[in-house]
Scaffold this active site. Structure first.
Site, PDB file in Angstrom:
ATOM      1  N   ASN A  90      36.984 147.440 106.987  1.00 10.96           N
ATOM      2  CA  ASN A  90      36.006 146.934 105.962  1.00 10.96           C
ATOM      3  C   ASN A  90      35.105 145.967 106.476  1.00 10.96           C
ATOM      4  O   ASN A  90      33.867 145.670 106.257  1.00 10.96           O
ATOM      5  CB  ASN A  90      36.569 146.770 104.798  1.00 10.96           C
ATOM      6  CG  ASN A  90      35.611 146.106 103.858  1.00 10.96           C
ATOM      7  OD1 ASN A  90      34.764 146.685 103.324  1.00 10.96           O
ATOM      8  ND2 ASN A  90      35.852 144.558 103.635  1.00 10.96           N
ATOM      9  N   TYR A 155      21.905 147.456 112.459  1.00  6.34           N
ATOM     10  CA  TYR A 155      22.909 147.714 111.153  1.00  6.34           C
ATOM     11  C   TYR A 155      23.219 149.246 111.119  1.00  6.34           C
ATOM     12  O   TYR A 155      24.153 149.907 111.066  1.00  6.34           O
ATOM     13  CB  TYR A 155      22.444 147.205 110.201  1.00  6.34           C
ATOM     14  CG  TYR A 155      23.186 147.224 108.951  1.00  6.34           C
ATOM     15  CD1 TYR A 155      24.621 146.642 109.033  1.00  6.34           C
ATOM     16  CD2 TYR A 155      23.054 147.657 107.820  1.00  6.34           C
ATOM     17  CE1 TYR A 155      25.688 146.689 107.748  1.00  6.34           C
ATOM     18  CE2 TYR A 155      23.757 147.721 106.706  1.00  6.34           C
ATOM     19  CZ  TYR A 155      25.249 147.259 106.966  1.00  6.34           C
ATOM     20  OH  TYR A 155      26.144 147.379 105.613  1.00  6.34           O
ATOM     21  N   LYS A 159      26.402 151.829 111.506  1.00  7.90           N
ATOM     22  CA  LYS A 159      27.025 152.680 110.470  1.00  7.90           C
ATOM     23  C   LYS A 159      26.993 154.195 110.740  1.00  7.90           C
ATOM     24  O   LYS A 159      27.776 154.881 110.346  1.00  7.90           O
ATOM     25  CB  LYS A 159      26.438 152.088 109.000  1.00  7.90           C
ATOM     26  CG  LYS A 159      26.692 150.757 108.768  1.00  7.90           C
ATOM     27  CD  LYS A 159      28.078 150.502 108.694  1.00  7.90           C
ATOM     28  CE  LYS A 159      28.231 149.085 107.961  1.00  7.90           C
ATOM     29  NZ  LYS A 159      29.888 148.768 107.943  1.00  7.90           N
TER      30      LYS A 159
END
Ligand code: NAD
Length: 247
Positions: A90, A155, A159
């Site tokens: 996470n 970013y 992801k």
């Protein structure tokens, strides 16, 4: 739902990760949380002990971008509990830098933590899970892995890679009874969002079909489901928890 399961949660000291740790404990799991500094690990553990001293939770702070340190920490968990049933990757950072202001170092930094660190944690954990006959891995993706992002290309790139790791390893590890899934949160009221001015939150909320940011607890519920036996036939899934946001 997770009675006696052993879980490792990275980035477990605050935000979404902390909510996952708490929900896992409430559901009967034993948890080892990984944080970036000893002080934040200690503070998280103190808060959890204050809520329920019977919860079985400990903490460590291996450098997640160092494969050797992560392997050592994962092996220490196996040494303590004899197994690892759930790995939650996470920990993550975000960026909003416009392309021409980027440095190579800044781009590397996000890939190192948001992508390579997952690989470093997954590798030793999967060896343990194969030996014990199964397990489950849950990665934290983001809604930007659907929509991209207007500024801060590192970013969404990271992801999209998280989704790639998730879907590919689900296929590779299915025969070993290891399920691999991801949760893709939308705008979630962690420290980062809570620090924004009220009118900014209002403006963002107006673009969210459910009319508000998500709460970390709402995102954490998806991690409970995916780790539980209720998701025994769910693997290779990226589960959006984003109020249908497409911004
Ligand atoms: P947060 O900043 O509150 O928490 C991030 C966690 O990652 C913290 O526990 C922190 O200690 C850990 N971390 C950060 N840098 C680290 C490092 N170098 N080494 C080790 N640990 C480190 O953020 P959050 O919102 O709870 O984010 C958790 C995850 O959810 C991240 O992967 C993030 O990309 C993802 N996410 C968040 C949102 C959101 O709106 N909050 C939306 C989509 C995805």
């Amino acid at each position: 739902m997770l009675k006696d399961k052993v879980a490792v949660v990275t980035g477990g000291t605050r935000g979404i990760g902390f909510s996952v740790v708490k929900k896992y404990l409430q559901n009967g799991a034993k948890v080892v949380l990984f944080g970036s500094r000893q002080e934040t690990v200690d503070a998280a553990l103190a808060q959890l002990a204050g809520e329920n001293p019977a919860w079985e939770v400990t903490g460590m702070c291996p450098k997640l971008t160092d494969a050797g340190e992560v392997e050592k920490a994962i092996l220490a968990v196996k040494e303590k509990y004899g197994r690892i049933d759930i790995l939650v990757n996470n920990a993550g950072i975000s960026q909003s830098t416009p392309l021409c202001d980027y440095t190579a170092e800044e781009f590397d930094k996000i890939i190192d933590l948001n992508v390579k660190a997952l690989f470093y944690a997954i590798l030793p954990t999967v060896r343990i899970m194969k030996e014990q006959g199964g397990g489950c891995i849950i990665n934290t993706s983001s809604m930007v892995a659907i929509s991209g992002q207007q500024s801060g290309v590192g970013y969404p790139t990271s992801k999209f890679a998280v989704n790639g790791i998730t879907i590919s390893l689900a296929r590779e590890l299915g025969r070993d009874h290891i399920r691999v899934n991801a949760v893709a949160p939308g705008v979630t009221r962690t420290d980062m969002v809570a620090a924004l001015p009220a009118d900014t939150v209002q403006r963002i909320s107006a673009q969210i079909p459910l009319g508000r940011p998500g709460e970390p607890e709402e995102v954490a519920d998806a991690f409970v489901f995916l780790a539980s036996d209720m998701a025994s036939y769910v693997t290779g899934e990226v589960l959006s928890v984003d109020g249908a946001t497409r911004i």
